[in-house]
Design a protein around this motif. Sequence first.
Motif, PDB file in Angstrom:
ATOM      1  N   ARG A  38       0.846  -1.170   0.000  1.00  0.00           N
ATOM      2  CA  ARG A  38       0.000   0.000   0.000  1.00  0.00           C
ATOM      3  C   ARG A  38       0.896   1.240   0.000  1.00  0.00           C
ATOM      4  O   ARG A  38       1.887   1.291   0.707  1.00  0.00           O
ATOM      5  CB  ARG A  38      -0.884  -0.014   1.242  1.00  0.00           C
ATOM      6  CG  ARG A  38      -1.816   1.172   1.348  1.00  0.00           C
ATOM      7  CD  ARG A  38      -2.607   1.093   2.626  1.00  0.00           C
ATOM      8  NE  ARG A  38      -3.473   2.234   2.797  1.00  0.00           N
ATOM      9  CZ  ARG A  38      -4.202   2.451   3.879  1.00  0.00           C
ATOM     10  NH1 ARG A  38      -4.148   1.600   4.883  1.00  0.00           N
ATOM     11  NH2 ARG A  38      -4.971   3.515   3.966  1.00  0.00           N
ATOM     12  N   GLY A  39       0.542   2.234  -0.797  1.00  0.00           N
ATOM     13  CA  GLY A  39       1.400   3.409  -0.911  1.00  0.00           C
ATOM     14  C   GLY A  39       1.399   4.252   0.353  1.00  0.00           C
ATOM     15  O   GLY A  39       0.391   4.339   1.060  1.00  0.00           O
ATOM     16  N   PHE A  40       2.545   4.872   0.652  1.00  0.00           N
ATOM     17  CA  PHE A  40       2.631   5.834   1.745  1.00  0.00           C
ATOM     18  C   PHE A  40       2.378   7.207   1.141  1.00  0.00           C
ATOM     19  O   PHE A  40       3.286   7.840   0.598  1.00  0.00           O
ATOM     20  CB  PHE A  40       4.008   5.788   2.414  1.00  0.00           C
ATOM     21  CG  PHE A  40       4.088   6.601   3.672  1.00  0.00           C
ATOM     22  CD1 PHE A  40       3.815   6.038   4.900  1.00  0.00           C
ATOM     23  CD2 PHE A  40       4.429   7.947   3.626  1.00  0.00           C
ATOM     24  CE1 PHE A  40       3.892   6.791   6.072  1.00  0.00           C
ATOM     25  CE2 PHE A  40       4.501   8.713   4.779  1.00  0.00           C
ATOM     26  CZ  PHE A  40       4.231   8.123   6.010  1.00  0.00           C
ATOM     27  N   ASP A  41       1.135   7.642   1.191  1.00  0.00           N
ATOM     28  CA  ASP A  41       0.733   8.895   0.561  1.00  0.00           C
ATOM     29  C   ASP A  41       0.543   9.941   1.646  1.00  0.00           C
ATOM     30  O   ASP A  41      -0.535  10.069   2.229  1.00  0.00           O
ATOM     31  CB  ASP A  41      -0.564   8.711  -0.241  1.00  0.00           C
ATOM     32  CG  ASP A  41      -0.378   7.737  -1.387  1.00  0.00           C
ATOM     33  OD1 ASP A  41       0.722   7.725  -1.963  1.00  0.00           O
ATOM     34  OD2 ASP A  41      -1.319   6.989  -1.693  1.00  0.00           O
ATOM     35  N   GLY A  42       1.585  10.686   1.914  1.00  0.00           N
ATOM     36  CA  GLY A  42       1.520  11.724   2.921  1.00  0.00           C
ATOM     37  C   GLY A  42       2.316  12.930   2.488  1.00  0.00           C
ATOM     38  O   GLY A  42       3.108  12.878   1.543  1.00  0.00           O
ATOM     39  N   VAL A  43       2.101  14.030   3.183  1.00  0.00           N
ATOM     40  CA  VAL A  43       2.821  15.270   2.906  1.00  0.00           C
ATOM     41  C   VAL A  43       3.390  15.782   4.221  1.00  0.00           C
ATOM     42  O   VAL A  43       2.644  16.028   5.175  1.00  0.00           O
ATOM     43  CB  VAL A  43       1.894  16.336   2.281  1.00  0.00           C
ATOM     44  CG1 VAL A  43       2.698  17.599   1.961  1.00  0.00           C
ATOM     45  CG2 VAL A  43       1.208  15.803   1.032  1.00  0.00           C
ATOM     46  N   GLU A  79      -2.865  14.438   2.933  1.00  0.00           N
ATOM     47  CA  GLU A  79      -2.955  14.765   1.502  1.00  0.00           C
ATOM     48  C   GLU A  79      -2.733  16.275   1.346  1.00  0.00           C
ATOM     49  O   GLU A  79      -2.726  17.014   2.325  1.00  0.00           O
ATOM     50  CB  GLU A  79      -4.292  14.296   0.912  1.00  0.00           C
ATOM     51  CG  GLU A  79      -5.509  14.538   1.793  1.00  0.00           C
ATOM     52  CD  GLU A  79      -6.027  15.964   1.708  1.00  0.00           C
ATOM     53  OE1 GLU A  79      -5.837  16.584   0.644  1.00  0.00           O
ATOM     54  OE2 GLU A  79      -6.613  16.444   2.673  1.00  0.00           O
ATOM     55  N   PRO A  80      -2.518  16.756   0.092  1.00  0.00           N
ATOM     56  CA  PRO A  80      -2.131  18.161  -0.116  1.00  0.00           C
ATOM     57  C   PRO A  80      -3.124  19.179   0.440  1.00  0.00           C
ATOM     58  O   PRO A  80      -2.708  20.217   0.967  1.00  0.00           O
ATOM     59  CB  PRO A  80      -2.012  18.258  -1.645  1.00  0.00           C
ATOM     60  CG  PRO A  80      -1.658  16.881  -2.082  1.00  0.00           C
ATOM     61  CD  PRO A  80      -2.421  15.969  -1.161  1.00  0.00           C
TER      62      PRO A  80
END
Length: 360
Positions: free
Chosen positions: A214-219, A328-329
């Motif tokens: 699973r992607g690590f989608d963070g900012v 997220e952004p």
Amino acid sequence: MASTNERTRAGHECPAGGPAGGSGRPGVGNAHGKAILLGEHAVVYGAPALAIPVPQLTATAKATRFPCPGNGADRVSFSLTRSGSAAATPLATDGLRRLVAEFKEMTGVTGRMCVDVLIDCSIPQGRGLGSSAACARAAVLAFADLFGQRLHAQEVFDLVQTSEKVAHGRASGIDALATGSTSPLLFRSGSARELPVPVPGSGPPHLPERSGHRGFDGVFVIGDSGVSGSTKDAVRMLRRKFERDPAARTDFICRVSSLTDGAAEDLAHGRCGDFGARMTENHRLLRDIGLSTDVIDALVDAAIAAGGLGAKISGGGLGGCMIALAGEPRRARAVVRSLRETGAIRTWVVPTGRFVSHAD
């Protein structure tokens, strides 16, 4: 690593009357900033630490030879310019002077070195973002380019550490590595492992979460408190505290180690929420041993109130920066607004995973 004699045969000899070579081409070296995600201070005692590169904060060194006047010692000058300013200021540090001597010994460059080094650095000093290490790394690479030396990664690290140990007293080595890394680093006891950030679809299409892809989608959002910190003072303060209370040192190292190892697993498996919670717990530990400030604490609280998944002080402490994780952004923009309203004088955004293209 090649021996000194081997490097001497391959190196350049600088006659006393002038510079080696005749092209007049300057040597150029580049590095960038970094931010600690978890593990600062505990890493000095052998615990793991996680760091990320901050590529928008850069350091570029240009080294130019000039004819050596008369006889005497090496003449190597360092000057610093900050982004947006055309004026250069002398940068005379014991660490950089030691770096020059170690470079000559390591590479076998003989004779006098007469070199002007101009470093253009956009990394603010005293903020825990790797300014000194990035300047040293850029200078090392500029010297190597100038004298036609191919340095191994370990040699670059050793030279940067030469400067860092003078600058900070006891340097773990994480800054020396992270200012040249392109991926997050898990650092432990003098060695580091890059941790590529997974993105959705990077693994088998079936059961992506159970297979760990699973992607690590963070900012990540970095906020500058506007107050310079001092890594050397913080390290000294903590060392004295731990000398008085060894049990506190053991407890601190064990807790931070557990949080950092857990965060590395969260990163690999795309668990942003768990990662953020570990950041906040790490901040509590650093605050409780006296390394945070009221301003940093207020920024941490503001980031979480704005929807951040977690936040903490980043770097040496006693000032400097904090770092938050947003999911997220859009949420990252809310965190940025909240930090600025709370007093952050600057912010930087470091996206990961599928948000890398959303650097604004």
